[in-house]
Design a protein around this motif. Structure first.
Motif, PDB file in Angstrom:
ATOM      1  N   UNK B 155       1.813  18.457 109.204  1.00 39.81           N
ATOM      2  CA  UNK B 155       3.693  18.870 109.726  1.00 39.81           C
ATOM      3  C   UNK B 155       3.686  20.499 110.271  1.00 39.81           C
ATOM      4  N   UNK B 156       3.820  20.641 111.436  1.00 39.88           N
ATOM      5  CA  UNK B 156       3.973  21.825 111.958  1.00 39.88           C
ATOM      6  C   UNK B 156       4.963  22.424 112.926  1.00 39.88           C
ATOM      7  N   UNK B 157       5.084  23.530 113.097  1.00 39.42           N
ATOM      8  CA  UNK B 157       5.686  24.213 114.324  1.00 39.42           C
ATOM      9  C   UNK B 157       6.162  25.777 114.298  1.00 39.42           C
ATOM     10  N   UNK B 162       7.676  20.937 118.178  1.00 38.20           N
ATOM     11  CA  UNK B 162       6.659  20.352 116.820  1.00 38.20           C
ATOM     12  C   UNK B 162       5.816  19.977 116.758  1.00 38.20           C
ATOM     13  N   UNK B 163       4.470  19.908 115.654  1.00 37.87           N
ATOM     14  CA  UNK B 163       3.657  18.874 115.400  1.00 37.87           C
ATOM     15  C   UNK B 163       3.391  18.055 114.203  1.00 37.87           C
TER      16      UNK B 163
END
Ligand code: ZN
Lengths: 93, 252
Positions: B155-157, B162-163
Protein backbone atom coordinates in the motif's frame (compact mmCIF):
# COMPACT_ATOMS: atom_id res chain seq x y z
CA UNK A 1 -1.59 11.29 -34.95
CA UNK A 2 -2.93 12.81 -31.76
CA UNK A 3 -2.67 11.05 -28.39
CA UNK A 4 -3.61 12.03 -24.88
CA UNK A 5 -0.95 11.60 -22.18
CA UNK A 6 -1.94 11.64 -18.52
CA UNK A 7 0.62 12.16 -15.77
CA UNK A 8 0.22 10.92 -12.20
CA UNK A 9 1.97 11.60 -8.89
CA UNK A 10 5.45 13.22 -9.07
CA UNK A 11 5.31 13.41 -12.87
CA UNK A 12 2.73 16.18 -12.60
CA UNK A 13 5.21 18.40 -10.80
CA UNK A 14 8.01 17.32 -13.12
CA UNK A 15 6.17 18.22 -16.35
CA UNK A 16 4.02 20.95 -14.83
CA UNK A 17 0.65 19.55 -15.88
CA UNK A 18 -1.72 16.63 -15.31
CA UNK A 19 -2.30 15.83 -18.96
CA UNK A 20 -1.64 17.02 -22.48
CA UNK A 21 -2.20 16.17 -26.10
CA UNK A 22 0.84 14.86 -27.99
CA UNK A 23 1.52 14.51 -31.68
CA UNK A 24 3.27 11.25 -32.58
CA UNK A 25 4.10 10.08 -36.08
CA UNK A 26 1.76 7.50 -37.57
CA UNK A 27 2.66 3.94 -36.50
CA UNK A 28 4.75 5.24 -33.59
CA UNK A 29 5.30 2.97 -30.59
CA UNK A 30 5.00 3.53 -26.87
CA UNK A 31 8.82 3.62 -26.74
CA UNK A 32 8.79 6.37 -29.37
CA UNK A 33 6.36 8.36 -27.26
CA UNK A 34 8.51 7.95 -24.13
CA UNK A 35 11.61 9.06 -26.03
CA UNK A 36 9.73 12.06 -27.37
CA UNK A 37 8.70 12.97 -23.80
CA UNK A 38 12.30 12.46 -22.61
CA UNK A 39 13.43 14.95 -25.24
CA UNK A 40 10.65 17.44 -24.49
CA UNK A 41 11.31 17.31 -20.73
CA UNK A 42 15.09 16.95 -20.97
CA UNK A 43 15.95 17.50 -17.30
CA UNK A 44 13.38 14.89 -16.29
CA UNK A 45 14.19 12.35 -19.00
CA UNK A 46 15.12 9.65 -16.45
CA UNK A 47 11.45 9.42 -15.45
CA UNK A 48 10.61 8.19 -18.96
CA UNK A 49 13.66 6.34 -20.27
CA UNK A 50 16.97 4.85 -19.15
CA UNK A 51 20.36 6.15 -20.24
CA UNK A 52 20.14 3.67 -23.12
CA UNK A 53 16.84 5.35 -24.14
CA UNK A 54 14.83 2.25 -23.23
CA UNK A 55 11.48 2.69 -21.50
CA UNK A 56 12.09 3.17 -17.74
CA UNK A 57 11.49 -0.35 -16.29
CA UNK A 58 9.87 0.96 -13.08
CA UNK A 59 7.45 3.30 -14.86
CA UNK A 60 3.91 1.91 -14.77
CA UNK A 61 2.15 2.50 -18.05
CA UNK A 62 -1.52 2.13 -18.87
CA UNK A 63 -2.66 2.40 -22.47
CA UNK A 64 -6.40 2.98 -22.52
CA UNK A 65 -7.41 0.35 -19.93
CA UNK A 66 -4.50 -2.08 -20.16
CA UNK A 67 -1.24 -2.06 -18.24
CA UNK A 68 1.73 -2.35 -20.60
CA UNK A 69 5.11 -3.50 -19.30
CA UNK A 70 7.94 -1.10 -20.09
CA UNK A 71 9.78 -4.00 -21.74
CA UNK A 72 6.98 -4.21 -24.32
CA UNK A 73 7.09 -0.48 -25.07
CA UNK A 74 9.00 -0.87 -28.34
CA UNK A 75 6.52 -3.39 -29.73
CA UNK A 76 3.39 -1.60 -28.52
CA UNK A 77 2.08 0.42 -31.45
CA UNK A 78 -0.06 3.40 -30.51
CA UNK A 79 -3.14 4.66 -32.34
CA UNK A 80 -4.96 7.96 -32.78
CA UNK A 81 -6.85 9.01 -29.65
CA UNK A 82 -5.10 6.46 -27.41
CA UNK A 83 -4.92 7.57 -23.80
CA UNK A 84 -1.53 6.81 -22.24
CA UNK A 85 -1.37 7.12 -18.45
CA UNK A 86 2.10 7.28 -16.87
CA UNK A 87 2.34 6.32 -13.20
CA UNK A 88 5.79 6.88 -11.70
CA UNK A 89 6.67 4.57 -8.82
CA UNK A 90 5.45 5.81 -5.43
CA UNK A 91 6.21 4.44 -1.99
CA UNK A 92 4.74 6.96 0.41
CA UNK A 93 3.86 5.26 3.68
CA UNK B 1 -13.87 -24.37 12.65
CA UNK B 2 -13.23 -26.24 15.86
CA UNK B 3 -9.51 -25.40 15.72
CA UNK B 4 -10.32 -21.69 15.84
CA UNK B 5 -10.23 -19.87 19.20
CA UNK B 6 -13.59 -19.24 20.87
CA UNK B 7 -14.91 -15.70 21.32
CA UNK B 8 -15.51 -14.52 24.86
CA UNK B 9 -18.88 -12.85 25.64
CA UNK B 10 -17.03 -9.55 25.86
CA UNK B 11 -15.56 -10.04 22.38
CA UNK B 12 -18.91 -11.10 20.96
CA UNK B 13 -20.35 -7.86 22.24
CA UNK B 14 -17.42 -5.71 21.08
CA UNK B 15 -17.58 -7.05 17.53
CA UNK B 16 -21.38 -7.33 17.35
CA UNK B 17 -21.85 -4.84 14.52
CA UNK B 18 -19.26 -6.50 12.27
CA UNK B 19 -20.61 -9.98 12.99
CA UNK B 20 -23.61 -8.78 10.95
CA UNK B 21 -21.45 -8.58 7.81
CA UNK B 22 -22.66 -11.07 5.21
CA UNK B 23 -20.33 -14.10 4.86
CA UNK B 24 -18.23 -12.97 7.82
CA UNK B 25 -20.05 -13.84 11.02
CA UNK B 26 -18.63 -15.62 14.06
CA UNK B 27 -16.35 -17.89 12.03
CA UNK B 28 -14.78 -14.86 10.33
CA UNK B 29 -14.23 -13.20 13.70
CA UNK B 30 -12.61 -16.35 15.09
CA UNK B 31 -10.30 -16.45 12.06
CA UNK B 32 -9.24 -12.86 12.77
CA UNK B 33 -8.63 -13.75 16.41
CA UNK B 34 -6.34 -16.60 15.38
CA UNK B 35 -4.35 -14.50 12.91
CA UNK B 36 -1.02 -12.67 13.18
CA UNK B 37 -0.41 -9.68 10.90
CA UNK B 38 2.94 -7.98 10.36
CA UNK B 39 2.86 -4.26 9.56
CA UNK B 40 6.06 -2.79 8.12
CA UNK B 41 6.17 0.82 9.36
CA UNK B 42 3.31 2.35 11.26
CA UNK B 43 3.41 5.85 9.82
CA UNK B 44 0.55 7.45 7.92
CA UNK B 45 -0.43 4.36 5.93
CA UNK B 46 0.70 1.46 8.13
CA UNK B 47 -0.43 3.16 11.35
CA UNK B 48 -3.94 3.55 10.00
CA UNK B 49 -3.90 -0.05 8.73
CA UNK B 50 -2.81 -1.21 12.21
CA UNK B 51 -5.58 0.82 13.85
CA UNK B 52 -8.23 -0.71 11.58
CA UNK B 53 -6.85 -4.20 12.19
CA UNK B 54 -6.82 -3.68 15.95
CA UNK B 55 -10.38 -2.40 15.91
CA UNK B 56 -11.43 -5.42 13.85
CA UNK B 57 -9.91 -7.83 16.39
CA UNK B 58 -6.84 -9.35 14.74
CA UNK B 59 -5.33 -11.65 17.38
CA UNK B 60 -1.76 -10.45 17.15
CA UNK B 61 -0.13 -7.48 15.46
CA UNK B 62 3.62 -7.26 14.89
CA UNK B 63 4.58 -3.63 14.31
CA UNK B 64 8.01 -2.77 12.91
CA UNK B 65 9.16 0.83 12.86
CA UNK B 66 12.39 2.47 14.01
CA UNK B 67 12.88 5.88 15.53
CA UNK B 68 11.24 8.37 17.84
CA UNK B 69 8.11 10.45 17.36
CA UNK B 70 8.79 13.83 15.76
CA UNK B 71 6.55 16.87 15.68
CA UNK B 72 6.19 16.68 11.90
CA UNK B 73 4.99 13.04 12.08
CA UNK B 74 1.80 14.16 13.76
CA UNK B 75 -0.07 15.45 10.71
CA UNK B 76 -0.51 11.85 9.54
CA UNK B 77 0.89 9.24 11.96
CA UNK B 78 -2.30 8.82 13.93
CA UNK B 79 -0.83 6.32 16.40
CA UNK B 80 1.63 8.94 17.63
CA UNK B 81 0.74 11.43 20.33
CA UNK B 82 2.10 14.87 21.14
CA UNK B 83 3.20 13.82 24.63
CA UNK B 84 5.37 11.09 23.07
CA UNK B 85 7.57 13.39 20.94
CA UNK B 86 11.18 12.23 21.31
CA UNK B 87 10.17 8.75 22.50
CA UNK B 88 9.92 5.53 20.45
CA UNK B 89 7.17 5.44 17.82
CA UNK B 90 6.33 1.80 18.52
CA UNK B 91 5.66 2.58 22.20
CA UNK B 92 3.17 5.30 21.32
CA UNK B 93 1.52 2.97 18.81
CA UNK B 94 1.33 0.09 21.25
CA UNK B 95 -0.30 2.29 23.89
CA UNK B 96 -2.88 3.69 21.47
CA UNK B 97 -3.82 0.31 20.07
CA UNK B 98 -4.10 -1.20 23.53
CA UNK B 99 -6.43 1.64 24.55
CA UNK B 100 -8.54 0.94 21.46
CA UNK B 101 -8.69 -2.84 21.88
CA UNK B 102 -7.02 -4.61 24.81
CA UNK B 103 -7.87 -8.02 23.31
CA UNK B 104 -5.24 -7.57 20.60
CA UNK B 105 -1.70 -8.72 21.40
CA UNK B 106 0.74 -6.07 20.22
CA UNK B 107 4.35 -6.99 19.56
CA UNK B 108 6.63 -4.10 18.74
CA UNK B 109 9.98 -4.14 16.94
CA UNK B 110 11.81 -0.81 17.14
CA UNK B 111 13.50 -1.51 13.80
CA UNK B 112 12.52 -1.16 10.19
CA UNK B 113 12.44 -4.26 8.00
CA UNK B 114 16.03 -5.14 7.11
CA UNK B 115 18.14 -8.05 5.88
CA UNK B 116 18.66 -9.46 9.36
CA UNK B 117 15.07 -9.35 10.67
CA UNK B 118 12.89 -9.82 7.56
CA UNK B 119 12.93 -13.63 7.38
CA UNK B 120 12.10 -14.12 11.04
CA UNK B 121 9.34 -11.48 11.17
CA UNK B 122 7.67 -12.75 8.01
CA UNK B 123 7.86 -16.35 9.25
CA UNK B 124 5.72 -15.46 12.27
CA UNK B 125 2.88 -13.76 10.39
CA UNK B 126 -0.06 -15.00 8.35
CA UNK B 127 -0.32 -11.83 6.25
CA UNK B 128 2.01 -8.85 5.90
CA UNK B 129 1.31 -5.20 5.11
CA UNK B 130 4.03 -3.14 3.45
CA UNK B 131 3.89 0.58 4.09
CA UNK B 132 7.53 1.73 4.15
CA UNK B 133 8.59 4.98 2.49
CA UNK B 134 11.56 3.34 0.76
CA UNK B 135 11.50 0.92 -2.15
CA UNK B 136 14.47 -1.00 -0.72
CA UNK B 137 12.35 -1.99 2.29
CA UNK B 138 9.29 -2.79 0.19
CA UNK B 139 11.29 -4.91 -2.26
CA UNK B 140 12.96 -6.75 0.64
CA UNK B 141 9.57 -7.44 2.25
CA UNK B 142 8.30 -8.64 -1.13
CA UNK B 143 11.26 -11.01 -1.62
CA UNK B 144 10.78 -12.50 1.82
CA UNK B 145 6.98 -12.82 1.52
CA UNK B 146 7.35 -14.53 -1.85
CA UNK B 147 10.06 -16.86 -0.54
CA UNK B 148 7.86 -17.90 2.39
CA UNK B 149 4.68 -17.78 0.29
CA UNK B 150 2.94 -15.33 2.62
CA UNK B 151 0.26 -12.99 1.27
CA UNK B 152 1.39 -9.38 1.18
CA UNK B 153 -0.63 -6.20 0.78
CA UNK B 154 1.49 -3.42 -0.69
CA UNK B 155 0.00 0.00 0.00
CA UNK B 156 1.52 3.29 -1.09
CA UNK B 157 0.60 6.93 -1.53
CA UNK B 158 1.87 10.24 -2.85
CA UNK B 159 0.19 13.59 -2.32
CA UNK B 160 -3.52 12.99 -3.06
CA UNK B 161 -2.97 9.63 -4.76
CA UNK B 162 -2.99 6.07 -3.49
CA UNK B 163 -2.02 2.67 -4.88
CA UNK B 164 -2.69 -0.79 -3.61
CA UNK B 165 -2.25 -4.38 -4.71
CA UNK B 166 -2.50 -7.73 -2.95
CA UNK B 167 0.21 -10.27 -3.67
CA UNK B 168 -0.40 -13.97 -3.30
CA UNK B 169 2.99 -15.46 -4.19
CA UNK B 170 2.83 -17.78 -7.17
CA UNK B 171 -0.65 -16.65 -8.11
CA UNK B 172 -0.39 -12.92 -8.69
CA UNK B 173 2.34 -10.51 -9.77
CA UNK B 174 4.75 -9.53 -7.01
CA UNK B 175 6.18 -6.08 -6.36
CA UNK B 176 9.27 -6.91 -8.43
CA UNK B 177 7.05 -7.82 -11.38
CA UNK B 178 5.71 -4.25 -11.14
CA UNK B 179 9.03 -2.58 -10.33
CA UNK B 180 11.83 -4.69 -11.85
CA UNK B 181 14.43 -2.07 -10.89
CA UNK B 182 14.75 -0.01 -7.70
CA UNK B 183 13.09 3.22 -8.88
CA UNK B 184 15.85 5.82 -9.25
CA UNK B 185 13.77 8.99 -8.80
CA UNK B 186 11.84 8.23 -5.59
CA UNK B 187 12.55 10.55 -2.65
CA UNK B 188 11.74 9.34 0.84
CA UNK B 189 9.96 12.57 1.86
CA UNK B 190 6.65 13.07 0.12
CA UNK B 191 3.64 15.40 0.32
CA UNK B 192 0.88 13.84 2.42
CA UNK B 193 -2.44 14.56 4.08
CA UNK B 194 -3.52 12.05 6.70
CA UNK B 195 -6.89 11.82 4.95
CA UNK B 196 -5.06 10.22 2.01
CA UNK B 197 -2.60 7.98 3.89
CA UNK B 198 -5.42 6.83 6.18
CA UNK B 199 -7.60 5.99 3.18
CA UNK B 200 -4.83 3.81 1.74
CA UNK B 201 -4.17 2.19 5.12
CA UNK B 202 -7.87 1.46 5.63
CA UNK B 203 -8.10 -0.16 2.21
CA UNK B 204 -5.02 -2.27 3.01
CA UNK B 205 -6.63 -3.37 6.28
CA UNK B 206 -9.78 -4.38 4.42
CA UNK B 207 -7.69 -6.56 2.11
CA UNK B 208 -6.08 -8.23 5.14
CA UNK B 209 -9.47 -8.86 6.76
CA UNK B 210 -10.81 -10.33 3.50
CA UNK B 211 -7.78 -12.61 3.07
CA UNK B 212 -7.96 -13.94 6.63
CA UNK B 213 -11.73 -14.32 6.80
CA UNK B 214 -11.95 -15.65 3.24
CA UNK B 215 -14.59 -13.18 2.10
CA UNK B 216 -14.90 -11.13 -1.09
CA UNK B 217 -12.41 -10.91 -3.94
CA UNK B 218 -8.85 -9.93 -3.04
CA UNK B 219 -7.10 -7.27 -5.10
CA UNK B 220 -4.77 -9.85 -6.67
CA UNK B 221 -3.52 -9.40 -10.22
CA UNK B 222 -4.98 -5.91 -10.12
CA UNK B 223 -3.58 -2.54 -9.19
CA UNK B 224 -5.95 -0.05 -7.60
CA UNK B 225 -4.96 3.55 -8.24
CA UNK B 226 -6.92 6.50 -7.01
CA UNK B 227 -6.62 10.26 -7.10
CA UNK B 228 -8.55 12.08 -4.41
CA UNK B 229 -7.99 15.39 -6.24
CA UNK B 230 -10.91 14.44 -8.49
CA UNK B 231 -12.08 11.29 -6.63
CA UNK B 232 -11.24 9.01 -9.54
CA UNK B 233 -10.71 5.34 -8.71
CA UNK B 234 -9.36 2.86 -11.22
CA UNK B 235 -8.44 -0.82 -11.13
CA UNK B 236 -6.04 -2.06 -13.81
CA UNK B 237 -5.22 -5.74 -14.41
CA UNK B 238 -1.51 -6.45 -13.96
CA UNK B 239 0.43 -9.55 -15.03
CA UNK B 240 3.27 -11.65 -13.64
CA UNK B 241 6.60 -11.22 -15.41
CA UNK B 242 7.72 -14.63 -16.63
CA UNK B 243 11.36 -13.85 -15.86
CA UNK B 244 10.79 -12.05 -12.57
CA UNK B 245 13.91 -12.79 -10.49
CA UNK B 246 11.79 -12.93 -7.32
CA UNK B 247 8.65 -14.90 -8.15
CA UNK B 248 9.00 -16.57 -11.56
CA UNK B 249 10.07 -19.92 -10.07
CA UNK B 250 6.81 -20.26 -8.11
CA UNK B 251 3.87 -22.04 -9.67
CA UNK B 252 0.32 -21.40 -8.43
ZN1 ZN C 1 7.42 -11.19 -9.47
Amino acid sequence: MKLRVQYMAQLRAVVGRAEEEMELSEGGSLADLLNQLATTYGAASSHFVTEARQARPSLLIVVNDSAVSARDAATTVLHTNDVVTLLPPIAGG
Amino acid sequence: MSHLPELTPDERSRYEWQLWVRDFGEEGQRRLKQATVLVSRIGGVGGSAAMQLAAAGIGRLILAHAGNVRLNDLNRQLLMTTDWIGKPRVESASRRLHDLNPHVEIETIAENINDSNAAELVSRCDVAVSAAPLFAERLLMNREAVRQRKPLVDSAMYELEGRLTTIIPGRSPCLSCLYPEPPPNWKREFPVFSAVSSAVGSLAAMEVIKLIAGIGEPLTGRLLTFDLRDMSFRTVPIARQLDCPVCSALSP
